[in-house]
Write a protein that holds these residues in place. Structure first.
Motif, PDB file in Angstrom:
ATOM      1  N   MET A  71     -22.007  12.642 -19.035  1.00 32.22           N
ATOM      2  CA  MET A  71     -20.800  11.695 -19.735  1.00 32.22           C
ATOM      3  C   MET A  71     -19.806  11.830 -18.652  1.00 32.22           C
ATOM      4  O   MET A  71     -19.450  10.960 -18.472  1.00 32.22           O
ATOM      5  CB  MET A  71     -20.724  13.036 -20.558  1.00 32.22           C
ATOM      6  CG  MET A  71     -21.283  12.974 -21.758  1.00 32.22           C
ATOM      7  SD  MET A  71     -20.650  14.440 -22.926  1.00 32.22           S
ATOM      8  CE  MET A  71     -21.540  14.406 -24.230  1.00 32.22           C
ATOM      9  N   CYS A  74     -21.363   8.446 -16.745  1.00 35.87           N
ATOM     10  CA  CYS A  74     -20.942   7.113 -17.601  1.00 35.87           C
ATOM     11  C   CYS A  74     -19.156   6.736 -17.627  1.00 35.87           C
ATOM     12  O   CYS A  74     -19.393   5.572 -17.253  1.00 35.87           O
ATOM     13  CB  CYS A  74     -21.603   7.525 -18.615  1.00 35.87           C
ATOM     14  SG  CYS A  74     -23.837   7.731 -18.788  1.00 35.87           S
ATOM     15  N   GLU A  75     -18.889   8.219 -18.170  1.00 34.09           N
ATOM     16  CA  GLU A  75     -17.444   7.430 -17.937  1.00 34.09           C
ATOM     17  C   GLU A  75     -16.785   5.798 -16.693  1.00 34.09           C
ATOM     18  O   GLU A  75     -16.665   5.512 -17.160  1.00 34.09           O
ATOM     19  CB  GLU A  75     -16.770   8.616 -18.089  1.00 34.09           C
ATOM     20  CG  GLU A  75     -15.076   8.320 -18.178  1.00 34.09           C
ATOM     21  CD  GLU A  75     -14.298   9.773 -19.036  1.00 34.09           C
ATOM     22  OE1 GLU A  75     -13.094   9.699 -18.832  1.00 34.09           O
ATOM     23  OE2 GLU A  75     -14.958  11.253 -18.542  1.00 34.09           O
ATOM     24  N   ILE A  91     -16.367   9.062 -26.628  1.00 39.30           N
ATOM     25  CA  ILE A  91     -16.923   9.474 -26.840  1.00 39.30           C
ATOM     26  C   ILE A  91     -17.702   9.636 -27.417  1.00 39.30           C
ATOM     27  O   ILE A  91     -17.632  10.605 -29.126  1.00 39.30           O
ATOM     28  CB  ILE A  91     -17.621  10.575 -25.695  1.00 39.30           C
ATOM     29  CG1 ILE A  91     -17.597   9.483 -24.246  1.00 39.30           C
ATOM     30  CG2 ILE A  91     -19.200  10.953 -24.802  1.00 39.30           C
ATOM     31  CD1 ILE A  91     -17.332  10.942 -22.894  1.00 39.30           C
ATOM     32  N   ASN A  93     -19.894  11.911 -28.998  1.00 40.17           N
ATOM     33  CA  ASN A  93     -20.492  13.529 -28.642  1.00 40.17           C
ATOM     34  C   ASN A  93     -21.970  13.867 -30.060  1.00 40.17           C
ATOM     35  O   ASN A  93     -23.282  14.771 -29.372  1.00 40.17           O
ATOM     36  CB  ASN A  93     -19.410  14.516 -29.089  1.00 40.17           C
ATOM     37  CG  ASN A  93     -18.580  14.634 -27.917  1.00 40.17           C
ATOM     38  OD1 ASN A  93     -18.839  14.306 -26.582  1.00 40.17           O
ATOM     39  ND2 ASN A  93     -17.160  14.569 -28.509  1.00 40.17           N
ATOM     40  N   SER A  96     -24.671  11.138 -29.144  1.00 33.27           N
ATOM     41  CA  SER A  96     -24.987  11.363 -26.549  1.00 33.27           C
ATOM     42  C   SER A  96     -26.128  12.753 -27.082  1.00 33.27           C
ATOM     43  O   SER A  96     -25.342  13.426 -27.937  1.00 33.27           O
ATOM     44  CB  SER A  96     -24.097  11.803 -26.774  1.00 33.27           C
ATOM     45  OG  SER A  96     -22.995  10.984 -26.420  1.00 33.27           O
ATOM     46  N   ILE A 107     -26.601   8.899 -22.978  1.00 30.41           N
ATOM     47  CA  ILE A 107     -24.139   8.749 -23.600  1.00 30.41           C
ATOM     48  C   ILE A 107     -24.124   7.457 -24.056  1.00 30.41           C
ATOM     49  O   ILE A 107     -24.580   6.346 -23.917  1.00 30.41           O
ATOM     50  CB  ILE A 107     -23.726   8.946 -22.231  1.00 30.41           C
ATOM     51  CG1 ILE A 107     -24.097  10.239 -21.954  1.00 30.41           C
ATOM     52  CG2 ILE A 107     -22.227   9.801 -23.180  1.00 30.41           C
ATOM     53  CD1 ILE A 107     -24.290  11.194 -22.060  1.00 30.41           C
ATOM     54  N   PHE A 109     -21.172   5.137 -26.355  1.00 38.73           N
ATOM     55  CA  PHE A 109     -19.349   4.926 -26.098  1.00 38.73           C
ATOM     56  C   PHE A 109     -19.233   4.115 -27.234  1.00 38.73           C
ATOM     57  O   PHE A 109     -20.192   2.949 -27.414  1.00 38.73           O
ATOM     58  CB  PHE A 109     -18.938   4.296 -24.849  1.00 38.73           C
ATOM     59  CG  PHE A 109     -19.183   5.677 -23.623  1.00 38.73           C
ATOM     60  CD1 PHE A 109     -17.530   6.606 -23.676  1.00 38.73           C
ATOM     61  CD2 PHE A 109     -19.851   5.013 -23.032  1.00 38.73           C
ATOM     62  CE1 PHE A 109     -18.044   6.976 -21.991  1.00 38.73           C
ATOM     63  CE2 PHE A 109     -20.097   6.346 -21.904  1.00 38.73           C
ATOM     64  CZ  PHE A 109     -18.549   7.698 -21.637  1.00 38.73           C
TER      65      PHE A 109
END
Length: 146
Positions: A71, A74-75, A91, A93, A96, A107, A109
């Motif tokens: 995560m 990817c962020e 995100i 959750n 993901s 993941i 978003f």
């Protein structure tokens, strides 16, 4: 209210509490004997019982730690890909997860960004895949939501 009415309400409440306690004890099997419990177990299990292997309820702590790390990767990718526009994101959750067959962390978003101050918000969905072997972002895809 008179004393008699108060006494009736208190007595009714006490009776209701006693009935609920006894009902709970009866439903949980507190009043059954060992012979009755064994007979019920034999009925349910039957002659040929199949041994069950317990499945873990939650992923291992290693995979949870790696999911968090994915995560964060990817962020960082998301922030660097759209750095010229103000961006807010969250995100997903629930969506993901770790895909064991493919060996990747997927993941998701949801982003909102603007290109100008007076422009309307653009909403987009982002999917990021991180390899479980080397923790490198393999695929990063974004699509606009209408």
């Amino acid at each position: 209210m008179q004393f008699k009415d108060i006494l009736m309400v208190a007595g009714g409440a006490a009776l209701l509490i006693q009935a609920s306690v006894l009902g709970t004890l009866y439903a949980s099997g507190f009043f059954t004997t060992a012979a009755e419990t064994a007979a019920q177990t034999e009925k349910v299990v039957g002659v040929a019982s199949i041994p069950l292997t317990p499945q873990p309820l939650f992923p291992s702590s290693q995979s949870l730690h790696s999911l968090s790390q994915a995560m964060y990767l990817c962020e960082d990718q998301l922030k660097s890909s759209d750095s010229q526009h103000p961006l807010s994101y969250q995100i997903h959750n629930v969506a993901s997860r770790y895909l064991e067959q493919e060996g990747v962390y997927r993941i998701f978003f949801e982003t909102q960004s603007t290109s100008r101050v007076d422009a309307p918000m653009r909403t987009a969905e982002v999917m990021c895949e991180v390899s479980a072997n080397n923790m490198i972002v393999e695929r990063f895809r974004s699509w606009e939501v209408k």
